[in-house]
Design a protein around this motif. Structure first.
Motif: not given
Length: 187
Positions: A149-159, A66-81
């Motif tokens: 969910r797919y349409n939302h991903f394309v709209a917000n993370e399509g790159q 299960f993929v929770m998130r993708f983190f590309a350039e200019h993103s902060m990355l950690t497993v917060l909990d």
């Protein structure tokens, strides 16, 4: 390192002394494609900024990923909990491309938070933003159908579509690759 600082300043403007102290604590490293940044069961000890590359945060259950998130350039990355609690992580972080990160350790961040209110404000806002993003992600998974969910991903993370595998995308959307192919065929 400057991009990490710029990200901080967007959430909470740092004064000159805080900026200088932060820059002294930052380090960089490069992670090769398909190498782990964090393995399940390890404690997440760093807050990272993705300078270049692409990563994913994921977990496995009964041999399904299960993929929770993708983190590309200019993103902060950690497993917060894990980062906050200093407990072993249930999630892994993997580089999907050769990735360069700028990072700070938890003890160094805590020291800067204690010394500089503006750094503490930055971290509070970052945690708040992460919590809001996670609530949005959970809501999306529970309330939206696969096509939405797919349409939302394309709209917000399509790159990212050209940079991630169909397997990772289907694991992010919570569908099989066959279902993802059907959704994409309707477009």
């Amino acid at each position: 390192m400057i991009d990490f600082l710029a990200f901080c300043n967007r959430l909470s403007p740092l004064n000159q002394e805080a900026s200088e102290d932060l820059l002294e604590k930052l380090k960089t490293r490069t992670i090769e494609k398909n190498d782990f940044i964090l393995k399940r069961g390890e404690v997440c000890r760093h807050l990272c900024f993705v300078d270049e590359g692409l990563t994913k945060t994921f977990f496995t259950s009964e041999d399904k990923e299960f993929v929770m998130r993708f983190f590309a350039e200019h993103s902060m990355l950690t497993v917060l909990d894990s980062f906050v609690s200093e407990m072993p992580s249930n999630y892994g972080m993997l580089a999907l491309e050769k990735t360069r990160v700028t990072y700070i350790s938890k003890p160094d961040l805590e020291q800067l938070c204690a010394k500089h209110h503006c750094v503490e404000t930055f971290f509070r806002k970052l945690v708040s933003m992460a919590a809001a993003n996670m609530m949005k992600r959970v809501s999306e998974m529970l309330e939206d159908n696969a096509t939405a969910r797919y349409n939302h991903f394309v709209a917000n993370e399509g790159q990212l579509l050209q940079r991630i595998s169909l397997g990772d995308l289907s694991n992010y959307l919570g569908v099989t690759q066959v279902t993802l192919s059907r959704i994409r065929a309707k477009k």
